[in-house]
Each structure stands twice: as C-alpha cells, then as structure tokens.
Design an enzyme around this catalytic site. Structure first.
Site, PDB file in Angstrom:
ATOM      1  N   ASP A   1       2.153  -1.187  -2.699  1.00 37.23           N
ATOM      2  CA  ASP A   1       3.269  -1.374  -3.617  1.00 37.23           C
ATOM      3  C   ASP A   1       4.470  -0.632  -3.040  1.00 37.23           C
ATOM      4  O   ASP A   1       4.388   0.559  -2.761  1.00 37.23           O
ATOM      5  CB  ASP A   1       2.896  -0.775  -4.988  1.00 37.23           C
ATOM      6  CG  ASP A   1       3.340  -1.644  -6.132  1.00 37.23           C
ATOM      7  OD1 ASP A   1       4.537  -1.976  -6.173  1.00 37.23           O
ATOM      8  OD2 ASP A   1       2.501  -1.980  -6.996  1.00 37.23           O
TER       9      ASP A   1
ATOM     10  N   ASP B   1       8.310  -3.916  -5.633  1.00 34.02           N
ATOM     11  CA  ASP B   1       8.649  -3.676  -7.032  1.00 34.02           C
ATOM     12  C   ASP B   1      10.118  -4.004  -7.319  1.00 34.02           C
ATOM     13  O   ASP B   1      11.007  -3.513  -6.602  1.00 34.02           O
ATOM     14  CB  ASP B   1       8.380  -2.188  -7.332  1.00 34.02           C
ATOM     15  CG  ASP B   1       8.370  -1.856  -8.796  1.00 34.02           C
ATOM     16  OD1 ASP B   1       7.453  -2.299  -9.495  1.00 34.02           O
ATOM     17  OD2 ASP B   1       9.288  -1.133  -9.239  1.00 34.02           O
TER      18      ASP B   1
ATOM     19  N   GLU C   1       8.500  -8.786  -6.406  1.00 33.37           N
ATOM     20  CA  GLU C   1       8.499  -8.883  -7.874  1.00 33.37           C
ATOM     21  C   GLU C   1       9.938  -9.074  -8.330  1.00 33.37           C
ATOM     22  O   GLU C   1      10.809  -8.257  -8.011  1.00 33.37           O
ATOM     23  CB  GLU C   1       7.921  -7.607  -8.508  1.00 33.37           C
ATOM     24  CG  GLU C   1       7.705  -7.780  -9.999  1.00 33.37           C
ATOM     25  CD  GLU C   1       7.841  -6.496 -10.805  1.00 33.37           C
ATOM     26  OE1 GLU C   1       7.282  -6.428 -11.902  1.00 33.37           O
ATOM     27  OE2 GLU C   1       8.527  -5.557 -10.341  1.00 33.37           O
TER      28      GLU C   1
ATOM     29  N   HIS D   1      -0.592  -5.128 -14.174  1.00 29.54           N
ATOM     30  CA  HIS D   1      -0.660  -3.868 -14.922  1.00 29.54           C
ATOM     31  C   HIS D   1       0.430  -3.760 -15.993  1.00 29.54           C
ATOM     32  O   HIS D   1       0.472  -2.769 -16.717  1.00 29.54           O
ATOM     33  CB  HIS D   1      -0.559  -2.697 -13.940  1.00 29.54           C
ATOM     34  CG  HIS D   1       0.760  -2.687 -13.224  1.00 29.54           C
ATOM     35  ND1 HIS D   1       1.118  -3.666 -12.320  1.00 29.54           N
ATOM     36  CD2 HIS D   1       1.819  -1.846 -13.298  1.00 29.54           C
ATOM     37  CE1 HIS D   1       2.332  -3.420 -11.871  1.00 29.54           C
ATOM     38  NE2 HIS D   1       2.780  -2.321 -12.445  1.00 29.54           N
ATOM     39  N   ASP D   2       1.322  -4.742 -16.080  1.00 30.92           N
ATOM     40  CA  ASP D   2       2.398  -4.723 -17.075  1.00 30.92           C
ATOM     41  C   ASP D   2       2.184  -5.725 -18.210  1.00 30.92           C
ATOM     42  O   ASP D   2       2.963  -5.758 -19.154  1.00 30.92           O
ATOM     43  CB  ASP D   2       3.745  -5.074 -16.417  1.00 30.92           C
ATOM     44  CG  ASP D   2       4.192  -4.059 -15.384  1.00 30.92           C
ATOM     45  OD1 ASP D   2       3.845  -2.871 -15.518  1.00 30.92           O
ATOM     46  OD2 ASP D   2       4.905  -4.464 -14.440  1.00 30.92           O
TER      47      ASP D   2
HETATM   48  O1  TEU Z   1       8.049  -3.745 -13.438  1.00 28.53           O
HETATM   49  C1  TEU Z   1       9.273  -4.331 -13.620  1.00 28.53           C
HETATM   50  C2  TEU Z   1       9.497  -5.104 -14.861  1.00 28.53           C
HETATM   51  O2  TEU Z   1      10.557  -5.639 -15.021  1.00 28.53           O
HETATM   52  C3  TEU Z   1       8.515  -5.262 -15.933  1.00 28.53           C
HETATM   53  O3  TEU Z   1       7.401  -5.937 -15.659  1.00 28.53           O
HETATM   54  C4  TEU Z   1       8.379  -3.973 -16.651  1.00 28.53           C
HETATM   55  O4  TEU Z   1       7.050  -3.650 -16.894  1.00 28.53           O
HETATM   56  C5  TEU Z   1       9.104  -4.042 -17.933  1.00 28.53           C
HETATM   57  O5  TEU Z   1       8.941  -2.845 -18.560  1.00 28.53           O
HETATM   58  C6  TEU Z   1       8.651  -5.143 -18.822  1.00 28.53           C
HETATM   59  O6  TEU Z   1       8.958  -4.887 -20.134  1.00 28.53           O
HETATM   60  C7  TEU Z   1       7.853  -2.966 -12.311  1.00 28.53           C
HETATM   61  C8  TEU Z   1       6.452  -2.381 -12.344  1.00 28.53           C
HETATM   62  O7  TEU Z   1       5.527  -3.424 -12.268  1.00 28.53           O
HETATM   63  C9  TEU Z   1       6.314  -1.551 -13.569  1.00 28.53           C
HETATM   64  O8  TEU Z   1       5.022  -1.057 -13.741  1.00 28.53           O
HETATM   65  C10 TEU Z   1       7.294  -0.414 -13.457  1.00 28.53           C
HETATM   66  O9  TEU Z   1       7.292   0.325 -14.643  1.00 28.53           O
HETATM   67  C11 TEU Z   1       8.709  -0.907 -13.196  1.00 28.53           C
HETATM   68  O10 TEU Z   1       8.772  -1.914 -12.200  1.00 28.53           O
HETATM   69  C12 TEU Z   1       9.553   0.236 -12.674  1.00 28.53           C
HETATM   70  O11 TEU Z   1       9.116   0.623 -11.408  1.00 28.53           O
END
Ligand code: TEU
Length: 603
Positions: free
Chosen positions: A101, A209, A267, A339-340
């Site tokens: 990542d 990310d 992403e 994970h989100d």
């Molecule tokens: O996530 C970015 C993102 O825009 C979303 O998926 C995020 O979880 C958002 O809060 C949705 O409501 C990435 C990572 O996957 C996430 O875990 C991190 O918290 C975020 O970037 C910041 O690094």
C-alpha cells in the site's frame, strides 16, 4: 479481441490482507507479519496470485496505519524488516506476488518531513506540505478563519492551526495526516526514491491510496456547501490539474523498464469512467487499473452514514457502464469489499443462516465473471458478515468515532460552523458520554449508531475467522477489536472441510479465471438491464460464449434471456446449488447463480 490475456494480471486474482486483523502470531492481540507467513499455505490453496498488504510501516496508528511516519521500515507491532523479507520470499516461493500500500497523498504528522516542516515558515521543508494563513481579515484560530471551507473526510475542518506559526496545514483526512505538496519536485523525488527502494527489495507493485488526490488546484478555492457547515472541496483536488502528469512522471521514474512484472492500482474516489480510461490506457503509462467507487456509493444518500436502499437496477447500470467504458481501452478492477467497506453479504446479499452462503457465492460469481481483475478481501472467501456492535465503545475506527461525535454535537446546533472543534480526536469513552444526555440525545445517538452498524469500516476489520475456538483462532491474546460471535459457525477450518462452502466456491471461481481466457478477456454483454431480480450477462471469446446468472433475491426468479431453452440445455460449469432439477428452463432458486457454457456461440 485477442484470444489470450495480453498481460499477466488480466487472469490474476488479488487477495487483500489487512494485517492488523489477519493473524496474530505474537499474542498481543494485533495481527502481524509472522501471522501472515503462517497462513500462506491457506492462501495458496485458495489459488490467489497476488497479495496486497495494507500498511505495516511505522505509524502512530491514528488511521490504522494509513498515517505513516517512516516509509522504509516495519512497525514493531507488525514485526521487522527481516520478517518482511521472509514474507516476501515465502510468498514468492509459493508463486504469489506481493503488492504494498503506497500512502503518499499524506504522511503522519509524526513523519520527520512534517516535523521539520512545522518548525517554521522559513524551514526548507515548509513547502513539502500545504501551509496557509487564516482567511483574509480574520485572526488565526477565530471561528471560520480556516484558509478554505473544506471539510475533512473524517469530520470537521480539513485545516489544523499550528499555534506556533499562526498558519494552518491541510489534511483531507485526519489532522494527524497532513497532505503532501506534490507541486514541490523534492516531494515527488523523495516518494519515487522510496518506491524504488521497495521494488529493489523485491515487491511486485503498489496499491496507491487516494492517488487521484495528489494534484490540487494551488489556489485552493472554497467549495460548495451541501448541508452541514463545511464545503466540499473535491472539485479542486479529485483528479486535479496535474494528476496525469504526476502519474506519468512516477511511471517513468519508478516503473519504466520493469513494469511488465508489476501490478499498479490507483485508489480513486470520485473517478469517472472517462477519466479511468485515461488513467488505464496502456499507451499513456500511468497505472494498470483503478479502484472506482460508483458501485459502493449507490446505496448512500448525502454521505455514507445516510444509507438509502439498494437497487439492483442501479448496480447493473453502473457496473455495465464501467464494463462498456473500459472495453476497448483500459482495464477494470473488480471488488465488493475492502477494509473501508461493510461486508458485501450483509450489504447486497442476505446474511441470515438460511441464505448467507448462497448469497455470498452468488455475489462472488457475478463479480468474478466480469471483465477485469477481481480483488478478494480477507474473509470474503468465507462469507464473513458485518459485525455486532453493542455500543459506541465497540468501534475503533477514527472515521466512525469522529462522525459519532460530530453528529451528536450537531444535534445541539443544527448547523455546525467552520471552526467547531469537530476535528478533535474523540475517544470512544468521550463519544459515548456525549450521547448520554437522555431524551433527544439518546434518540440521536441511537440513530447514529444504527448508521454506523450498517456502514462503519469496522465491519470489515474484525478478526479473520480461522476456527470455531477462542478468538476465532486469530490471537491467543485480547483482540484489538471484538471477534464476530458467528465465528463458531463461519470459519476457515469448517469451510475447508466442506466441499460446498463459500471458500471452495471462491477457489473454483479463481481456477476458472486461470483456466479459461474468456473469463479474463472475453467481451462482456449485459442482459436484462430492467430485471429487478436477475443479474445476467454473457462473455464471448472466439467461438465460445458463457452465460452468467445471479438471482439477487430470496424469491424464485425466471431468467428471461434470449434463447433460454438453448442455454438451459448447455453445459453448466458452476452453480451454488447441488443440482439443477430442470434442464429445460432457467428458473433460479433464492440467491442461485449459474455459469453456462456453449462452444458454438449463439448469434
Ligand atoms: O480511503 C480513501 C477513501 O476515500 C475512503 O474509502 C475512505 O475510507 C473514506 O473514509 C470513506 O468514507 C483510503 C484508505 O483506504 C482508507 O483506509 C484511509 O483511511 C484513507 O484513504 C486515508 O489514507
């Protein structure tokens, strides 16, 4: 259409590991690298080609490792660089690649770069981040004096005041995640050098990310205010003015010459199909594929914590548009979970005892038979469900905790203004007591909790369910987040032993992609776009044609596809019921899926 995949990752399946919740070998309640090594045989059995590891770098863990304070080491909680090298070697030995990542839109505020940057306005590293004075005519720290009206993804303002200098720094996420200033060539070179360092060590690529946020309009204009107090600045940092230039430069400085063996996936929240086509056009040398967000936002209202109903028609329209948009040029990544996101079986399926395994296998089948590279998030291959959260103290995620505090604070005054102290990191205990006002406060807290239970990222982060035993076999210590009580019935040990389990269905889906080029590169054709129950599509390659059917409901459904009798008599490659009783029609049982194959394609 070429008959064989042009590049290796077109017929590959990626498995995402969230290390903190995968397997804890040390017994401290937090997963680690040694724990992952101990489960590589399991992953090999599943058949995945690539492992993507969520961050294991040194980090204050404000955002569970997405706040990095050292890019070239391993956090002691996860192990050491020697453990990492061992993991890499052991994965490679089993024929699996390992992708890291890459979190370079922001660092931790405890990263030495930021520590230096905040020393003062004249520090050589000042311009590595986004520093701005207060709004014209206002005093630093006054309500509404932030340089722009932007809200952060984790509630509150996107700006944090540095008392010492009287300037604010930008953080699109937590205030402990200051945004790097990619306008500065020194920043870019430092990032590229770090990436080369990992590639030289042997890693096989990066999941990047929020990479479409690295180019910001340096004027940083205010954004429209949709409801609450903060503005939406995304038009000024999503796919900003220099994004393609930066990614092409990164490719040239980091990947050129060795990209054929690597996998890069960006992403990209808010990316459109048209933009994705540019990002993934191989001739432009940017990234191999992107994670788009459209299909995981269909069930959301003004924000993720205001969920709306799920509509199959919307899902088909969205994924179908992405299939068509990237058919000739570019490439899709395919995912339900990460994970989100909440667990897909609880979200688009039915996680009751009766239908959990059926709907999980149906969802997996529909996704994996699309054209693109599928991603499996740990536990998805077991049909793991959303968690049980008794109260706010069961949540760990900063997004959930901050949202809870902000939402409850807002019930006191309908319109939180910029400058409200909503960005403060809230402990679970503080948040819980904020809701303990009785009456209206309790009702508001209950409503927010209901939204969190449904959408919180913690749903994805409960420990991987290995066994029916203590802590689901995840850890001998006290897990950092509660284990889902349903591990007694949903766990890897039980599923490995059951040939009809979700695990073995995923294993077969992965094998299908490896064995049949049509799954990787066949043309995609959506059928029945107006059918409220059935997801149906064809794949075609040369003289071969496959039909994929998924019943997205708990009621019987007839798939009224063209030449249904012909299809009903065709070869059934895979389904999720033991037997199909009737080879003359396409009546699907609750949550049933089928993959049919014909070698002389119908017109
Ligand atoms: O996530 C970015 C993102 O825009 C979303 O998926 C995020 O979880 C958002 O809060 C949705 O409501 C990435 C990572 O996957 C996430 O875990 C991190 O918290 C975020 O970037 C910041 O690094």
């Amino acid at each position: 259409m070429a008959s064989n995949p042009a590049v290796w990752w077109q017929s590959a399946v990626v498995y995402q590991i969230y290390p903190r919740s995968f397997r804890d070998a040390s017994g401290d309640g937090i997963g680690d690298l040694a724990g992952i090594i101990s489960r590589l045989d399991y992953l090999q059995r599943l058949g995945v080609d690539v492992l993507w590891l969520s961050p294991t770098f040194p980090s204050p863990q404000d955002d569970a490792g997405y706040d990095i304070s050292d890019y070239t080491d391993i956090d002691p909680v996860f192990g050491t660089l020697a453990d990492f090298d061992r993991l890499l070697a052991e994965a490679h030995r089993r024929g699996m690649k390992l992708v890291l990542d890459l979190v370079v839109n922001h660092t931790s505020d405890e990263h030495p770069w930021f520590q230096q940057s905040r020393r003062g306005k004249d520090d050589p590293k000042r311009e590595w981040y986004w520093w701005r004075g207060p709004r014209a005519g206002m005093a630093a720290g006054a309500p509404g004096a932030e340089p722009t009206n932007w809200g952060s993804a984790f509630s509150g303002s996107a700006w944090e005041l540095d008392e010492a200098s009287g300037e604010y720094y930008l953080h699109l996420f937590s205030r402990k995640q200051p945004d790097l200033n990619w306008e500065n060539p020194q920043v870019r070179e430092a990032v590229y050098a770090m990436m080369r360092w990992w590639l030289d060590r042997g890693v096989d690529g990066f999941r990047m990310d929020v990479i479409n946020m690295i180019s910001k309009d340096p004027r940083l204009p205010d954004g429209p205010v949709h409801g609450g107090g903060y503005g939406d600045g995304s038009a000024h940092y999503i796919c900003g003015p220099r994004i393609h230039e930066f990614l092409q430069e990164m490719h040239q400085r980091v990947f050129a010459g060795r990209d054929a063996q690597l996998l890069t996936v960006g992403e990209m929240p808010g990316v459109t199909v048209e933009q994705a086509r540019l990002f993934t056009d191989p001739d432009r040398h940017e990234v191999d594929m992107v994670f788009q967000f459209e299909h995981v936002q269909l069930d959301q209202g003004i924000d993720k914590f205001h969920p709306t109903g799920f509509s199959l028609l919307d899902l088909k329209a969205s994924l179908g548009r992405w299939q068509a948009g990237l058919a000739e040029v570019g490439w899709n990544s395919l995912y339900w979970n990460n994970h989100d996101q909440p667990r897909v079986v609880s979200r688009f399926g039915d996680d009751s005892d009766q239908y959990r395994a059926l709907s999980a296998t149906m969802l997996g089948t529909v996704l994996h038979l699309h054209r693109g590279t599928p991603y499996v998030y740990q536990g998805e291959e077991l049909g793991m469900t959303n968690a049980v959260f008794a109260g706010i103290s069961d949540f760990r995620d900063i997004e959930s905790l901050n949202y809870y505090a902000a939402a409850l604070a807002a019930t006191g005054s309908d319109q939180p203004m910029p400058g409200d102290p909503l960005a403060d990191r809230t402990t679970a205990a503080e948040a819980a007591s904020a809701g303990a006002g009785g009456g209206a406060g309790d009702a508001a807290a209950a409503e927010v909790l209901a939204a969190l239970r449904r959408m919180s990222r913690d749903n994805a982060r409960t420990p991987m369910q290995w066994t029916a035993g203590r802590n689901a076999g995840f850890s001998s210590g006290e897990p950092w987040i509660g284990v889902n009580p349903n591990h007694r019935t949903i766990n890897a040990e039980a599923e490995l032993a059951d040939p009809d389990s979700v695990f073995h269905h995923y294993r077969k889906l992965i094998a299908l992609r490896h064995d049949h080029p049509i799954v990787a590169v066949g043309d995609f054709g959506m059928l029945l776009p107006q059918d409220e129950q059935v997801y149906a599509f064809t794949r075609r390659l040369d003289s071969e044609c496959w039909l994929v059917l998924g019943n997205f409901s708990g009621a019987e459904a007839t798939a009224t596809v063209p030449d249904a009798p012909g299809w009903a008599a065709a070869q059934l490659l895979l389904g999720n019921y033991p037997a199909v009783p009737d080879a003359t029609s396409l009546v699907l049982r609750p949550w049933e899926c089928r993959i049919y194959r014909r070698t002389t394609a119908p017109d």
